[in-house]
Each structure stands twice: as structure tokens, then as C-alpha cells.
Design an enzyme around this catalytic site. Structure first.
Site, PDB file in Angstrom:
ATOM      1  N   LYS A 187       0.844  -1.201   0.000  1.00  0.00           N
ATOM      2  CA  LYS A 187       0.000   0.000   0.000  1.00  0.00           C
ATOM      3  C   LYS A 187       0.878   1.248   0.000  1.00  0.00           C
ATOM      4  O   LYS A 187       0.647   2.190  -0.756  1.00  0.00           O
ATOM      5  CB  LYS A 187      -0.925  -0.010   1.226  1.00  0.00           C
ATOM      6  CG  LYS A 187      -2.083  -0.986   1.057  1.00  0.00           C
ATOM      7  CD  LYS A 187      -2.735  -1.368   2.368  1.00  0.00           C
ATOM      8  CE  LYS A 187      -3.618  -2.590   2.120  1.00  0.00           C
ATOM      9  NZ  LYS A 187      -3.944  -3.348   3.320  1.00  0.00           N
ATOM     10  N   GLN A 189      -5.274  -2.958   9.625  1.00  0.00           N
ATOM     11  CA  GLN A 189      -4.907  -4.217   8.963  1.00  0.00           C
ATOM     12  C   GLN A 189      -5.381  -5.411   9.782  1.00  0.00           C
ATOM     13  O   GLN A 189      -5.115  -5.487  10.986  1.00  0.00           O
ATOM     14  CB  GLN A 189      -3.384  -4.250   8.749  1.00  0.00           C
ATOM     15  CG  GLN A 189      -2.896  -5.409   7.907  1.00  0.00           C
ATOM     16  CD  GLN A 189      -3.365  -5.364   6.451  1.00  0.00           C
ATOM     17  OE1 GLN A 189      -3.466  -4.296   5.854  1.00  0.00           O
ATOM     18  NE2 GLN A 189      -3.675  -6.507   5.888  1.00  0.00           N
ATOM     19  N   ASP A 206     -11.764   0.849   3.727  1.00  0.00           N
ATOM     20  CA  ASP A 206     -11.959  -0.600   3.528  1.00  0.00           C
ATOM     21  C   ASP A 206     -13.432  -0.907   3.235  1.00  0.00           C
ATOM     22  O   ASP A 206     -13.750  -1.986   2.726  1.00  0.00           O
ATOM     23  CB  ASP A 206     -11.585  -1.355   4.820  1.00  0.00           C
ATOM     24  CG  ASP A 206     -10.226  -2.027   4.735  1.00  0.00           C
ATOM     25  OD1 ASP A 206      -9.802  -2.378   3.620  1.00  0.00           O
ATOM     26  OD2 ASP A 206      -9.606  -2.211   5.791  1.00  0.00           O
TER      27      ASP A 206
HETATM   28  N1  GUN Z   1      -6.182  -8.226   5.710  1.00  0.00           N
HETATM   29  C1  GUN Z   1      -6.266  -8.925   4.553  1.00  0.00           C
HETATM   30  N2  GUN Z   1      -6.988  -8.249   3.638  1.00  0.00           N
HETATM   31  C2  GUN Z   1      -7.369  -7.099   4.237  1.00  0.00           C
HETATM   32  C3  GUN Z   1      -8.127  -5.971   3.798  1.00  0.00           C
HETATM   33  O1  GUN Z   1      -8.620  -5.898   2.670  1.00  0.00           O
HETATM   34  N3  GUN Z   1      -8.294  -4.969   4.707  1.00  0.00           N
HETATM   35  C4  GUN Z   1      -7.785  -5.038   5.965  1.00  0.00           C
HETATM   36  N4  GUN Z   1      -8.014  -4.013   6.776  1.00  0.00           N
HETATM   37  N5  GUN Z   1      -7.078  -6.063   6.397  1.00  0.00           N
HETATM   38  C5  GUN Z   1      -6.868  -7.085   5.530  1.00  0.00           C
END
Ligand code: GUN
Length: 293
Positions: A51, A95, A118
Site C-alpha cells: 500500500k 490491517q 476498507d
Molecule cells: N487483511 C487482509 N486483507 C485485508 C483488507 O482488505 N483490509 C484489511 N483491513 N485487512 C486485511
């Protein structure tokens, strides 16, 4: 048969967003995405690193907030409240997964829905259900981008979604049945009888069940569009790491029947980071009253 090229698709989406950010007036602040990372799980570190890298590439600001694995629930909430009130942060993610002592659903509820890029907050899921503008979760959003960029005909198509998770299967089924997309959707899951027959009748088959090579060639109609969301590790002593990553679809055999298929790796997974960043751009545009977010 066409094999989807995730890299090429992402390159185009990134270029588009990069240009929009470059065109912002000089006196305007840049959009910012933050990520809250608790503990040091390797997979989570890697996601967050991707990211940050993508933000850098397109000119968006990013910040990673790290917390110890043993952080208390209240201390984590304090960080959330700080992010909610930080006016320089347009969107942030917590996350997942979170350590055991943390009540994940309470943490997700504490995120300001206006910054919930998200799209996991019930407020945003509710807006999506009503067909109103909101942050669509990254994986379903990425799949919608694939269908659009590949000009896949959705109107009247029978789409079978395998898996009913809150962040992929369920929102996916909803988005595909929307006016303008107009699929007829069947959502199948672990308790469905005759899964094979349902899948074999699909014009568009979306596999998000989390089982390696679950979709075999006999479950796929000739000429179907096959979208593979799975990311599964299977043992493979012939590789340096001793494992390899495969999807939910038996790619080698299914590709012989499909008209279009997304590979793993290099398919849907490539789109998730840019989708999250597109949501952050949308949040920035709302705050700054910029049209076309
Ligand atoms: N962990 C794995 N995929 C994701 C996601 O799309 N968002 C978040 N916040 N954590 C994750």
C-alpha cells in the site's frame, strides 16, 4: 480464451489516479492514506508495504502506525480516535487480523465511516445495500473494475458467486445484481446442495471460497468468464520456498473451457491495493469538494 493481465490493468488505473493527483492546484494538500498495523505478521507487513509503495508511485501520502502485538483494546481505540480526528488523514485501514485480546468488530465500529476506505463499517455496507455512493470493499471493487475494463457483458448474464464472506461474496452478489450491471445472481456456499450444477450453469463464475483448486473444469460452462479470488498456499517441494500460491480455480484445466479467466497470482489480487487507494481519493474529493471523485 483470454488470460487477464492484472499488471497491465493496474498500471492503467494507477496512471489515471496519478494524473488526477498531479492536476491538483499547487496550494492544495495531497490525499493521505494511513494504515494501522498491530503486531508483526509477515502477510500483514507485506500488504501494508504494498500500500505504501503504491501511494508513493501515484503521489499520495501514506503513513503506517505500528502498535505492539500486546496492545490493549483501549489503547488501540485511542489510536483510532486520533486517526478519526486527524484532518490530514482522508482514509485509513486497520490491517486484519488483529491479535486475540482485541475485539475486532468493536474496533471496526469505532472507525469514522467517512474514513473507512476498507468499506467494512456497517454504515458503509448499508449505503452499498441501498445503492448509494460509498466505499466499496477493495476486492469486490477490483472485480467490478475488471468486468468494466474488459467490457464483459453482464446484463442478463447468470453469475454464480461461490462464498458468502462479508468482504467478498456477499457484497459481490449485491453489486452484480444492481441496476446497470443487471446480472442474475446465485450465491452458493458450503451448505449449498449441487454446487457443481449451479457453477456449470454460470456465464460468470466468481470463486471466493478459500479452497485450493476447488473449481474444476467439469464445473465450468464452455465460454464462461471465470474470476478467481482465492489465495491459497499449497506445499510444493520443487520450489525454493517449499510452497506455491494457487487460487480457488484449477487454472490449468479450467482455462481450456473459459472465454476469460483471471490467474493467481497476477489477477484479482493485483487490483485490491489500487481499489483501496481509489476509495481514499474519493474521500479526499468529498472533503475538499472536488467533483469527479
Ligand atoms: N487483511 C487482509 N486483507 C485485508 C483488507 O482488505 N483490509 C484489511 N483491513 N485487512 C486485511
Amino acid at each position: 480464451m483470454k488470460i487477464f493481465d492484472g499488471k497491465q490493468c493496474v498500471t492503467a488505473l494507477k496512471a489515471n489516479l496519478k494524473q488526477k493527483i498531479e492536476e491538483l492546484p499547487e496550494n492544495k494538500r495531497k490525499p493521505k492514506l494511513a494504515a494501522l498495523l498491530v503486531g508483526d505478521l509477515a502477510a500483514s507487513q507485506l500488504y501494508v508495504k504494498n500500500k505504501v509503495k503504491t501511494c508513493e508511485e501515484i503521489g499520495m501520502i501514506s503513513e503506517v502506525i505500528r502498535a505492539e502485538e500486546n496492545i490493549s483494546h483501549n489503547d488501540l481505540l485511542e489510536i483510532i480516535y486520533r486517526l478519526n480526528s486527524d484532518e490530514t488523514v482522508d482514509g485509513y485501514i486497520v490491517q486484519l487480523p488483529l491479535p486475540k485480546q482485541i475485539d475486532e468488530s468493536k474496533i471496526l465500529l469505532a472507525i469514522d465511516p467517512k474514513k473507512d476506505v476498507d468499506g467494512f463499517h456497517p454504515h458503509n455496507l448499508g449505503l452499498m445495500l441501498l445503492g448509494l455512493e460509498t466505499f466499496v470493499p477493495a476486492t469486490p471493487k477490483g472485480i467490478m473494475s475488471i468486468l468494466k475494463s474488459e467490457k464483459i457483458k453482464t446484463a442478463g448474464a447468470h453469475c454464480v458467486v461461490i462464498g458468502r464472506s462479508n468482504i467478498v461474496g456477499t457484497p459481490m452478489a449485491l453489486l452484480l445484481s444492481r441496476k446497470g450491471i443487471d446480472c442474475t445472481v446465485t450465491l452458493v456456499h458450503s451448505q449449498t446442495k449441487n454446487i457443481k450444477e449451479f457453477c456449470a450453469s454460470a456465464d460468470i463464475l466468481i470463486a471466493a471460497i478459500g479452497k485450493a483448486n476447488f473449481v474444476t473444469a467439469d464445473m465450468v460452462k464452455d465460454g464462461a468468464v471465470v474470476i478467481d479470488v482465492g489465495i491459497n498456499r499449497i506445499d510444493d517441494p520443487s520450489t525454493p520456498k517449499g510452497y506455491r500460491v494457487v487460487g480457488d480455480v484449477d487454472f490449468e484445466h479450467v482455462k481450456e473451457k473459459a472465454s476469460f479467466i483471471t490467474p493467481v497470482p497476477g489477477g484479482v489480487g493485483m487490483l485490491t491495493v489500487i481499489s483501496l487507494i481509489e476509495n481514499t481519493w474519493m474521500s479526499f474529493c468529498r472533503t475538499e469538494n472536488i467533483a469527479n471523485g
